[in-house]
Motif scaffolding. Structure first.
Motif, PDB file in Angstrom:
ATOM      1  N   VAL A   3       0.844  -1.193   0.000  1.00 11.86           N
ATOM      2  CA  VAL A   3       0.000   0.000   0.000  1.00 11.86           C
ATOM      3  C   VAL A   3       0.882   1.245   0.000  1.00 11.86           C
ATOM      4  CG1 VAL A   3      -1.690   1.337   1.301  1.00 11.86           C
ATOM      5  CG2 VAL A   3      -1.903  -1.142   1.164  1.00 11.86           C
ATOM      6  N   LYS A   4       0.746   2.033  -1.070  1.00 12.05           N
ATOM      7  CA  LYS A   4       1.394   3.333  -1.135  1.00 12.05           C
ATOM      8  C   LYS A   4       0.345   4.381  -0.796  1.00 12.05           C
ATOM      9  CE  LYS A   4       4.976   2.175  -4.452  1.00 12.05           C
ATOM     10  NZ  LYS A   4       5.644   2.586  -5.701  1.00 12.05           N
ATOM     11  N   ARG A   5       0.778   5.437  -0.173  1.00 11.96           N
ATOM     12  CA  ARG A   5      -0.153   6.462   0.307  1.00 11.96           C
ATOM     13  C   ARG A   5       0.234   7.840  -0.249  1.00 11.96           C
ATOM     14  NH1 ARG A   5      -3.169   4.303   4.423  1.00 11.96           N
ATOM     15  NH2 ARG A   5      -2.374   2.356   5.272  1.00 11.96           N
ATOM     16  N   ALA A   6      -0.688   8.759  -0.105  1.00  7.35           N
ATOM     17  CA  ALA A   6      -0.412  10.166  -0.397  1.00  7.35           C
ATOM     18  C   ALA A   6      -0.033  10.845   0.913  1.00  7.35           C
ATOM     19  CB  ALA A   6      -1.630  10.838  -1.012  1.00  7.35           C
ATOM     20  N   MET A   7       0.846  11.826   0.824  1.00  6.89           N
ATOM     21  CA  MET A   7       1.278  12.567   2.005  1.00  6.89           C
ATOM     22  C   MET A   7       1.377  14.045   1.639  1.00  6.89           C
ATOM     23  SD  MET A   7       4.789  12.100   4.240  1.00  6.89           S
ATOM     24  CE  MET A   7       5.887  12.685   2.966  1.00  6.89           C
ATOM     25  N   SER A   8       1.078  14.887   2.601  1.00  8.64           N
ATOM     26  CA  SER A   8       1.233  16.331   2.420  1.00  8.64           C
ATOM     27  C   SER A   8       2.069  16.899   3.549  1.00  8.64           C
ATOM     28  CB  SER A   8      -0.121  17.040   2.418  1.00  8.64           C
ATOM     29  OG  SER A   8      -0.890  16.652   1.312  1.00  8.64           O
ATOM     30  N   THR A  65       3.023  20.961   0.168  1.00 10.26           N
ATOM     31  CA  THR A  65       3.705  20.149  -0.831  1.00 10.26           C
ATOM     32  C   THR A  65       3.134  18.746  -0.737  1.00 10.26           C
ATOM     33  OG1 THR A  65       5.730  21.449  -0.598  1.00 10.26           O
ATOM     34  CG2 THR A  65       5.926  19.332  -1.695  1.00 10.26           C
ATOM     35  N   ASN A  66       2.693  18.214  -1.870  1.00  7.01           N
ATOM     36  CA  ASN A  66       2.069  16.894  -1.898  1.00  7.01           C
ATOM     37  C   ASN A  66       3.042  15.855  -2.440  1.00  7.01           C
ATOM     38  OD1 ASN A  66      -0.494  17.870  -1.005  1.00  7.01           O
ATOM     39  ND2 ASN A  66      -0.792  18.700  -3.040  1.00  7.01           N
ATOM     40  N   TYR A  67       2.988  14.666  -1.855  1.00 10.65           N
ATOM     41  CA  TYR A  67       3.818  13.536  -2.268  1.00 10.65           C
ATOM     42  C   TYR A  67       2.877  12.369  -2.569  1.00 10.65           C
ATOM     43  CZ  TYR A  67       7.590  16.251  -0.207  1.00 10.65           C
ATOM     44  OH  TYR A  67       8.487  17.251   0.093  1.00 10.65           O
ATOM     45  N   ASN A  68       3.100  11.709  -3.692  1.00  8.42           N
ATOM     46  CA  ASN A  68       2.286  10.550  -4.057  1.00  8.42           C
ATOM     47  C   ASN A  68       3.162   9.309  -4.147  1.00  8.42           C
ATOM     48  OD1 ASN A  68      -0.317  11.797  -4.353  1.00  8.42           O
ATOM     49  ND2 ASN A  68       0.554  12.848  -6.120  1.00  8.42           N
ATOM     50  N   GLY A  69       2.553   8.144  -3.918  1.00  5.97           N
ATOM     51  CA  GLY A  69       3.294   6.899  -3.955  1.00  5.97           C
ATOM     52  C   GLY A  69       4.259   6.752  -2.796  1.00  5.97           C
ATOM     53  N   VAL A  70       3.842   7.199  -1.617  1.00 11.04           N
ATOM     54  CA  VAL A  70       4.699   7.154  -0.427  1.00 11.04           C
ATOM     55  C   VAL A  70       4.692   5.741   0.153  1.00 11.04           C
ATOM     56  CG1 VAL A  70       5.064   8.126   1.874  1.00 11.04           C
ATOM     57  CG2 VAL A  70       4.268   9.586   0.009  1.00 11.04           C
ATOM     58  N   PHE A  71       5.890   5.255   0.495  1.00 14.23           N
ATOM     59  CA  PHE A  71       6.085   3.869   0.912  1.00 14.23           C
ATOM     60  C   PHE A  71       7.199   3.812   1.953  1.00 14.23           C
ATOM     61  CE2 PHE A  71       5.427  -0.516  -0.059  1.00 14.23           C
ATOM     62  CZ  PHE A  71       6.658  -1.156   0.113  1.00 14.23           C
ATOM     63  N   PRO A  72       7.008   3.107   3.080  1.00 14.34           N
ATOM     64  CA  PRO A  72       8.061   3.056   4.100  1.00 14.34           C
ATOM     65  C   PRO A  72       9.246   2.186   3.677  1.00 14.34           C
ATOM     66  CG  PRO A  72       6.205   1.722   4.795  1.00 14.34           C
ATOM     67  CD  PRO A  72       5.809   2.387   3.512  1.00 14.34           C
ATOM     68  N   LEU A  73      10.449   2.715   3.848  1.00  7.79           N
ATOM     69  CA  LEU A  73      11.674   1.982   3.553  1.00  7.79           C
ATOM     70  C   LEU A  73      12.359   1.475   4.814  1.00  7.79           C
ATOM     71  CD1 LEU A  73      13.420   4.282   0.913  1.00  7.79           C
ATOM     72  CD2 LEU A  73      12.168   2.156   0.499  1.00  7.79           C
ATOM     73  N   GLN A  74      12.297   2.265   5.874  1.00  7.01           N
ATOM     74  CA  GLN A  74      13.043   1.939   7.091  1.00  7.01           C
ATOM     75  C   GLN A  74      12.320   2.491   8.310  1.00  7.01           C
ATOM     76  OE1 GLN A  74      16.782   4.047   7.520  1.00  7.01           O
ATOM     77  NE2 GLN A  74      17.759   2.235   8.349  1.00  7.01           N
ATOM     78  N   VAL A 113      11.161   7.108  10.728  1.00  5.23           N
ATOM     79  CA  VAL A 113      10.726   6.349   9.556  1.00  5.23           C
ATOM     80  C   VAL A 113      11.236   7.072   8.312  1.00  5.23           C
ATOM     81  CG1 VAL A 113       8.455   7.485   9.403  1.00  5.23           C
ATOM     82  CG2 VAL A 113       8.767   5.224   8.418  1.00  5.23           C
ATOM     83  N   VAL A 114      11.798   6.284   7.397  1.00  5.02           N
ATOM     84  CA  VAL A 114      12.247   6.811   6.110  1.00  5.02           C
ATOM     85  C   VAL A 114      11.224   6.369   5.076  1.00  5.02           C
ATOM     86  CG1 VAL A 114      14.076   6.848   4.382  1.00  5.02           C
ATOM     87  CG2 VAL A 114      14.670   6.690   6.816  1.00  5.02           C
ATOM     88  N   LEU A 115      10.659   7.338   4.379  1.00  3.76           N
ATOM     89  CA  LEU A 115       9.622   7.086   3.383  1.00  3.76           C
ATOM     90  C   LEU A 115      10.145   7.440   2.000  1.00  3.76           C
ATOM     91  CD1 LEU A 115       6.741   8.907   5.290  1.00  3.76           C
ATOM     92  CD2 LEU A 115       7.183   6.444   5.258  1.00  3.76           C
ATOM     93  N   SER A 116       9.895   6.574   1.035  1.00  2.15           N
ATOM     94  CA  SER A 116      10.198   6.927  -0.352  1.00  2.15           C
ATOM     95  C   SER A 116       8.930   7.526  -0.967  1.00  2.15           C
ATOM     96  CB  SER A 116      10.646   5.694  -1.134  1.00  2.15           C
ATOM     97  OG  SER A 116       9.565   4.816  -1.332  1.00  2.15           O
ATOM     98  N   TYR A 117       9.098   8.238  -2.065  1.00  4.04           N
ATOM     99  CA  TYR A 117       7.933   8.740  -2.781  1.00  4.04           C
ATOM    100  C   TYR A 117       8.192   8.674  -4.274  1.00  4.04           C
ATOM    101  CZ  TYR A 117      10.568  13.160  -3.031  1.00  4.04           C
ATOM    102  OH  TYR A 117      11.527  14.125  -3.266  1.00  4.04           O
ATOM    103  N   ASP A 118       7.102   8.521  -5.029  1.00  3.35           N
ATOM    104  CA  ASP A 118       7.197   8.453  -6.479  1.00  3.35           C
ATOM    105  C   ASP A 118       7.195   9.844  -7.110  1.00  3.35           C
ATOM    106  OD1 ASP A 118       7.183   5.665  -6.390  1.00  3.35           O
ATOM    107  OD2 ASP A 118       5.016   5.543  -6.623  1.00  3.35           O
ATOM    108  N   VAL A 119       6.273  10.688  -6.660  1.00  2.00           N
ATOM    109  CA  VAL A 119       6.087  12.004  -7.281  1.00  2.00           C
ATOM    110  C   VAL A 119       5.936  13.051  -6.186  1.00  2.00           C
ATOM    111  CG1 VAL A 119       4.600  13.394  -8.773  1.00  2.00           C
ATOM    112  CG2 VAL A 119       4.905  10.955  -9.240  1.00  2.00           C
ATOM    113  N   ARG A 120       6.648  14.154  -6.374  1.00  2.10           N
ATOM    114  CA  ARG A 120       6.536  15.296  -5.465  1.00  2.10           C
ATOM    115  C   ARG A 120       5.879  16.422  -6.222  1.00  2.10           C
ATOM    116  NH1 ARG A 120      10.774  19.593  -4.244  1.00  2.10           N
ATOM    117  NH2 ARG A 120      10.091  20.502  -2.298  1.00  2.10           N
ATOM    118  N   GLY A 121       4.755  16.909  -5.671  1.00  2.82           N
ATOM    119  CA  GLY A 121       4.067  18.024  -6.308  1.00  2.82           C
ATOM    120  C   GLY A 121       4.687  19.343  -5.906  1.00  2.82           C
ATOM    121  N   ALA A 122       4.567  20.319  -6.764  1.00  2.00           N
ATOM    122  CA  ALA A 122       5.105  21.640  -6.472  1.00  2.00           C
ATOM    123  C   ALA A 122       4.386  22.235  -5.280  1.00  2.00           C
ATOM    124  CB  ALA A 122       4.951  22.547  -7.683  1.00  2.00           C
TER     125      ALA A 122
END
Length: 115
Positions: free
Chosen positions: A60-65, A78-87, A104-113
Protein backbone atom coordinates in the motif's frame (compact mmCIF):
# COMPACT_ATOMS: atom_id res chain seq x y z
CA UNK A 1 0.19 14.76 23.24
CA UNK A 2 1.53 16.32 20.08
CA UNK A 3 3.26 19.64 20.29
CA UNK A 4 5.37 21.71 17.93
CA UNK A 5 8.97 22.53 18.75
CA UNK A 6 10.01 25.33 16.37
CA UNK A 7 13.70 24.47 16.83
CA UNK A 8 13.40 20.92 15.49
CA UNK A 9 9.96 20.18 14.08
CA UNK A 10 9.11 20.62 10.45
CA UNK A 11 5.84 21.36 8.73
CA UNK A 12 2.63 19.59 9.69
CA UNK A 13 2.45 16.10 8.19
CA UNK A 14 -0.70 14.46 6.85
CA UNK A 15 -0.50 10.86 5.59
CA UNK A 16 -3.55 9.41 3.85
CA UNK A 17 -5.38 6.91 6.07
CA UNK A 18 -2.99 7.23 9.04
CA UNK A 19 -3.32 9.02 12.32
CA UNK A 20 -0.01 10.47 13.47
CA UNK A 21 1.22 13.37 15.49
CA UNK A 22 1.25 16.29 13.07
CA UNK A 23 4.65 17.80 13.88
CA UNK A 24 7.55 15.37 13.54
CA UNK A 25 11.07 16.56 12.87
CA UNK A 26 11.72 15.97 9.19
CA UNK A 27 14.30 15.93 6.43
CA UNK A 28 13.64 15.87 2.69
CA UNK A 29 16.14 14.35 0.26
CA UNK A 30 14.97 15.22 -3.26
CA UNK A 31 17.94 13.43 -4.88
CA UNK A 32 16.96 10.06 -3.37
CA UNK A 33 13.22 10.90 -3.23
CA UNK A 34 12.96 10.21 0.50
CA UNK A 35 11.42 11.94 3.49
CA UNK A 36 12.71 11.10 6.97
CA UNK A 37 10.33 11.78 9.87
CA UNK A 38 11.28 11.55 13.56
CA UNK A 39 8.41 11.22 16.02
CA UNK A 40 8.26 11.29 19.80
CA UNK A 41 6.75 8.08 21.18
CA UNK A 42 3.32 9.59 21.69
CA UNK A 43 3.25 11.05 18.16
CA UNK A 44 3.89 7.98 16.02
CA UNK A 45 0.26 6.93 15.73
CA UNK A 46 -0.29 4.36 12.98
CA UNK A 47 3.17 4.58 11.40
CA UNK A 48 4.42 1.37 13.02
CA UNK A 49 1.34 -0.58 11.89
CA UNK A 50 1.88 0.61 8.31
CA UNK A 51 5.55 -0.42 8.42
CA UNK A 52 4.62 -3.80 9.94
CA UNK A 53 1.99 -4.43 7.23
CA UNK A 54 4.58 -3.53 4.59
CA UNK A 55 7.08 -6.00 6.08
CA UNK A 56 4.33 -8.64 5.93
CA UNK A 57 3.81 -8.13 2.19
CA UNK A 58 1.40 -5.21 1.87
CA UNK A 59 2.31 -2.86 -0.96
CA UNK A 60 0.00 0.00 0.00
CA UNK A 61 1.39 3.33 -1.14
CA UNK A 62 -0.15 6.46 0.31
CA UNK A 63 -0.41 10.17 -0.40
CA UNK A 64 1.28 12.57 2.01
CA UNK A 65 1.23 16.33 2.42
CA UNK A 66 3.64 18.63 4.19
CA UNK A 67 1.64 21.63 5.32
CA UNK A 68 3.48 24.88 6.04
CA UNK A 69 1.82 27.11 8.61
CA UNK A 70 2.26 30.59 10.00
CA UNK A 71 0.50 31.18 13.30
CA UNK A 72 -1.45 27.94 12.88
CA UNK A 73 -2.79 28.97 9.45
CA UNK A 74 -1.84 27.02 6.30
CA UNK A 75 0.20 29.12 3.87
CA UNK A 76 1.58 26.40 1.55
CA UNK A 77 1.47 22.66 0.94
CA UNK A 78 3.70 20.15 -0.83
CA UNK A 79 2.07 16.89 -1.90
CA UNK A 80 3.82 13.54 -2.27
CA UNK A 81 2.29 10.55 -4.06
CA UNK A 82 3.29 6.90 -3.95
CA UNK A 83 4.70 7.15 -0.43
CA UNK A 84 6.09 3.87 0.91
CA UNK A 85 8.06 3.06 4.10
CA UNK A 86 11.67 1.98 3.55
CA UNK A 87 13.04 1.94 7.09
CA UNK A 88 11.81 2.19 10.68
CA UNK A 89 13.89 2.67 13.82
CA UNK A 90 13.18 3.05 17.49
CA UNK A 91 16.02 4.81 19.26
CA UNK A 92 16.81 6.54 22.58
CA UNK A 93 14.90 6.11 25.80
CA UNK A 94 14.98 2.32 25.97
CA UNK A 95 13.16 1.27 29.13
CA UNK A 96 11.49 4.68 29.33
CA UNK A 97 8.81 4.71 26.67
CA UNK A 98 7.98 8.37 27.22
CA UNK A 99 11.50 9.27 26.02
CA UNK A 100 11.46 6.94 23.02
CA UNK A 101 11.95 8.37 19.54
CA UNK A 102 10.94 6.69 16.30
CA UNK A 103 12.29 7.45 12.84
CA UNK A 104 10.73 6.35 9.56
CA UNK A 105 12.25 6.81 6.11
CA UNK A 106 9.62 7.09 3.38
CA UNK A 107 10.20 6.93 -0.35
CA UNK A 108 7.93 8.74 -2.78
CA UNK A 109 7.20 8.45 -6.48
CA UNK A 110 6.09 12.00 -7.28
CA UNK A 111 6.54 15.30 -5.47
CA UNK A 112 4.07 18.02 -6.31
CA UNK A 113 5.10 21.64 -6.47
CA UNK A 114 4.52 23.67 -3.34
CA UNK A 115 1.31 25.62 -3.56
Amino acid sequence: DSSINPDTDGPRVEIEGLLTGPYPAGQIDTNNRTVTLTFDYSENGDIYNWVKATANGSNVKRAMSLVYEVGGVEVARTNYNGVFPLQFQQFTGFGQYEKLKERVVLSYDVRGAAQ
